[in-house]
Design a protein around this motif. Structure first.
Motif, PDB file in Angstrom:
ATOM      1  N   ILE A  43       0.877  -1.167   0.000  1.00  0.00           N
ATOM      2  CA  ILE A  43       0.000   0.000   0.000  1.00  0.00           C
ATOM      3  C   ILE A  43       0.916   1.220   0.000  1.00  0.00           C
ATOM      4  N   ALA A  44       1.040   1.885  -1.136  1.00  0.00           N
ATOM      5  CA  ALA A  44       1.972   3.008  -1.271  1.00  0.00           C
ATOM      6  C   ALA A  44       1.562   4.185  -0.382  1.00  0.00           C
ATOM      7  N   TRP A  45       2.534   4.783   0.272  1.00  0.00           N
ATOM      8  CA  TRP A  45       2.330   5.999   1.060  1.00  0.00           C
ATOM      9  C   TRP A  45       2.354   7.205   0.125  1.00  0.00           C
ATOM     10  N   LYS A  46       3.321   7.238  -0.773  1.00  0.00           N
ATOM     11  CA  LYS A  46       3.436   8.260  -1.822  1.00  0.00           C
ATOM     12  C   LYS A  46       3.664   7.519  -3.123  1.00  0.00           C
ATOM     13  N   GLU A  47       3.319   8.174  -4.225  1.00  0.00           N
ATOM     14  CA  GLU A  47       3.498   7.505  -5.505  1.00  0.00           C
ATOM     15  C   GLU A  47       4.177   8.433  -6.501  1.00  0.00           C
ATOM     16  N   ALA A  48       5.079   7.852  -7.294  1.00  0.00           N
ATOM     17  CA  ALA A  48       5.753   8.594  -8.352  1.00  0.00           C
ATOM     18  C   ALA A  48       4.749   8.825  -9.486  1.00  0.00           C
ATOM     19  N   PRO A  49       4.919   9.795 -10.352  1.00  0.00           N
ATOM     20  CA  PRO A  49       6.086  10.647 -10.457  1.00  0.00           C
ATOM     21  C   PRO A  49       6.003  11.929  -9.626  1.00  0.00           C
ATOM     22  N   ASP A  50       4.822  12.255  -9.115  1.00  0.00           N
ATOM     23  CA  ASP A  50       4.678  13.545  -8.424  1.00  0.00           C
ATOM     24  C   ASP A  50       4.888  13.455  -6.915  1.00  0.00           C
ATOM     25  N   TRP A  51       5.030  12.264  -6.379  1.00  0.00           N
ATOM     26  CA  TRP A  51       5.301  12.030  -4.957  1.00  0.00           C
ATOM     27  C   TRP A  51       4.249  12.621  -4.035  1.00  0.00           C
ATOM     28  N   GLN A  52       2.998  12.615  -4.527  1.00  0.00           N
ATOM     29  CA  GLN A  52       1.878  13.059  -3.705  1.00  0.00           C
ATOM     30  C   GLN A  52       1.510  11.954  -2.736  1.00  0.00           C
ATOM     31  N   LEU A  53       1.047  12.373  -1.549  1.00  0.00           N
ATOM     32  CA  LEU A  53       0.569  11.395  -0.580  1.00  0.00           C
ATOM     33  C   LEU A  53      -0.614  10.633  -1.164  1.00  0.00           C
ATOM     34  N   ASN A  54      -0.672   9.362  -0.870  1.00  0.00           N
ATOM     35  CA  ASN A  54      -1.811   8.532  -1.277  1.00  0.00           C
ATOM     36  C   ASN A  54      -2.964   8.880  -0.336  1.00  0.00           C
ATOM     37  N   SER A  55      -3.937   9.613  -0.823  1.00  0.00           N
ATOM     38  CA  SER A  55      -5.052  10.056   0.015  1.00  0.00           C
ATOM     39  C   SER A  55      -5.908   8.886   0.499  1.00  0.00           C
ATOM     40  N   ASN A  56      -5.759   7.730  -0.109  1.00  0.00           N
ATOM     41  CA  ASN A  56      -6.508   6.543   0.298  1.00  0.00           C
ATOM     42  C   ASN A  56      -5.713   5.601   1.190  1.00  0.00           C
ATOM     43  N   PHE A  57      -4.511   6.020   1.612  1.00  0.00           N
ATOM     44  CA  PHE A  57      -3.636   5.125   2.366  1.00  0.00           C
ATOM     45  C   PHE A  57      -4.327   4.536   3.602  1.00  0.00           C
ATOM     46  N   VAL A  58      -4.854   5.397   4.458  1.00  0.00           N
ATOM     47  CA  VAL A  58      -5.477   4.914   5.695  1.00  0.00           C
ATOM     48  C   VAL A  58      -6.668   4.011   5.382  1.00  0.00           C
ATOM     49  N   ALA A  59      -7.474   4.392   4.404  1.00  0.00           N
ATOM     50  CA  ALA A  59      -8.635   3.571   4.024  1.00  0.00           C
ATOM     51  C   ALA A  59      -8.200   2.205   3.502  1.00  0.00           C
ATOM     52  N   GLU A  60      -7.126   2.170   2.717  1.00  0.00           N
ATOM     53  CA  GLU A  60      -6.635   0.903   2.188  1.00  0.00           C
ATOM     54  C   GLU A  60      -6.103   0.008   3.309  1.00  0.00           C
ATOM     55  N   VAL A  61      -5.389   0.605   4.260  1.00  0.00           N
ATOM     56  CA  VAL A  61      -4.906  -0.173   5.402  1.00  0.00           C
ATOM     57  C   VAL A  61      -6.097  -0.693   6.199  1.00  0.00           C
ATOM     58  N   SER A  62      -7.074   0.172   6.448  1.00  0.00           N
ATOM     59  CA  SER A  62      -8.256  -0.230   7.211  1.00  0.00           C
ATOM     60  C   SER A  62      -9.004  -1.373   6.529  1.00  0.00           C
ATOM     61  N   HIS A  63      -9.064  -1.330   5.213  1.00  0.00           N
ATOM     62  CA  HIS A  63      -9.723  -2.399   4.457  1.00  0.00           C
ATOM     63  C   HIS A  63      -8.971  -3.726   4.613  1.00  0.00           C
ATOM     64  N   ASN A  64      -7.646  -3.660   4.533  1.00  0.00           N
ATOM     65  CA  ASN A  64      -6.807  -4.858   4.621  1.00  0.00           C
ATOM     66  C   ASN A  64      -6.581  -5.342   6.049  1.00  0.00           C
ATOM     67  N   ILE A  65      -6.562  -4.392   6.995  1.00  0.00           N
ATOM     68  CA  ILE A  65      -6.271  -4.726   8.389  1.00  0.00           C
ATOM     69  C   ILE A  65      -7.279  -3.985   9.278  1.00  0.00           C
ATOM     70  N   PRO A  66      -8.486  -4.524   9.431  1.00  0.00           N
ATOM     71  CA  PRO A  66      -9.507  -3.829  10.220  1.00  0.00           C
ATOM     72  C   PRO A  66      -9.257  -3.855  11.731  1.00  0.00           C
ATOM     73  N   ASP A  67      -8.440  -4.785  12.200  1.00  0.00           N
ATOM     74  CA  ASP A  67      -8.165  -4.922  13.636  1.00  0.00           C
ATOM     75  C   ASP A  67      -7.161  -3.867  14.092  1.00  0.00           C
ATOM     76  N   LEU A  68      -7.636  -2.899  14.888  1.00  0.00           N
ATOM     77  CA  LEU A  68      -6.777  -1.808  15.356  1.00  0.00           C
ATOM     78  C   LEU A  68      -5.692  -2.278  16.316  1.00  0.00           C
ATOM     79  N   THR A  69      -5.801  -3.513  16.820  1.00  0.00           N
ATOM     80  CA  THR A  69      -4.796  -4.027  17.759  1.00  0.00           C
ATOM     81  C   THR A  69      -3.773  -4.947  17.092  1.00  0.00           C
TER      82      THR A  69
END
Length: 130
Positions: A43-69
């Protein structure tokens, strides 16, 4: 609190805790061509070529890893992007965040090359290349 552990310590956590998840936050190109730890979720934090933050990063992590612990181990090239990503996950309630010190490729050596002083690959931990 975000822990900073060596690649070997992180490998040990992954072996001892089946709930632990390794997240590779590098770009798609780094993940594919430089290589990545076996079994890592990408799950990329930033992506080339413009190195912008992945605005969906937290949502993608939450989808893949719903357990906060669940232990989440974060890896980038050298340890900075993964630390930033860990801070974003900490802000939304994840409790066991581990930054992999030296990342996948480790710090620069005197010749400005990575992979010779530290990192996941340098430590001989399982990885693959596409």
């Amino acid at each position: 609190m975000i822990e900073n552990l060596t690649p070997q310590q992180c490998w040990d956590v992954l072996q001892q805790n089946p709930a632990a998840v390794l997240v590779d936050v590098r770009t798609k190109m780094e993940h594919l061509f430089v290589g990545h730890p076996s079994g890592a979720v990408h799950i990329a934090w930033k992506e080339a070529p413009d190195w912008q933050l992945n605005s969906n990063f937290v949502a993608e992590v939450s989808h893949n890893i719903p357990d906060l612990t669940a232990p989440i181990l974060l890896l980038c090239r050298s340890g900075q992007r993964s630390l930033d990503a860990a801070k974003a996950l900490e802000a939304v309630g994840y409790r066991r965040l581990i930054n992999i010190v030296d990342g996948f490729e480790g710090p620069l050596d005197t010749n400005k090359h990575r992979g010779n002083l530290g990192g996941w690959r340098f430590c001989g931990l399982p990885w693959q290349q596409s």
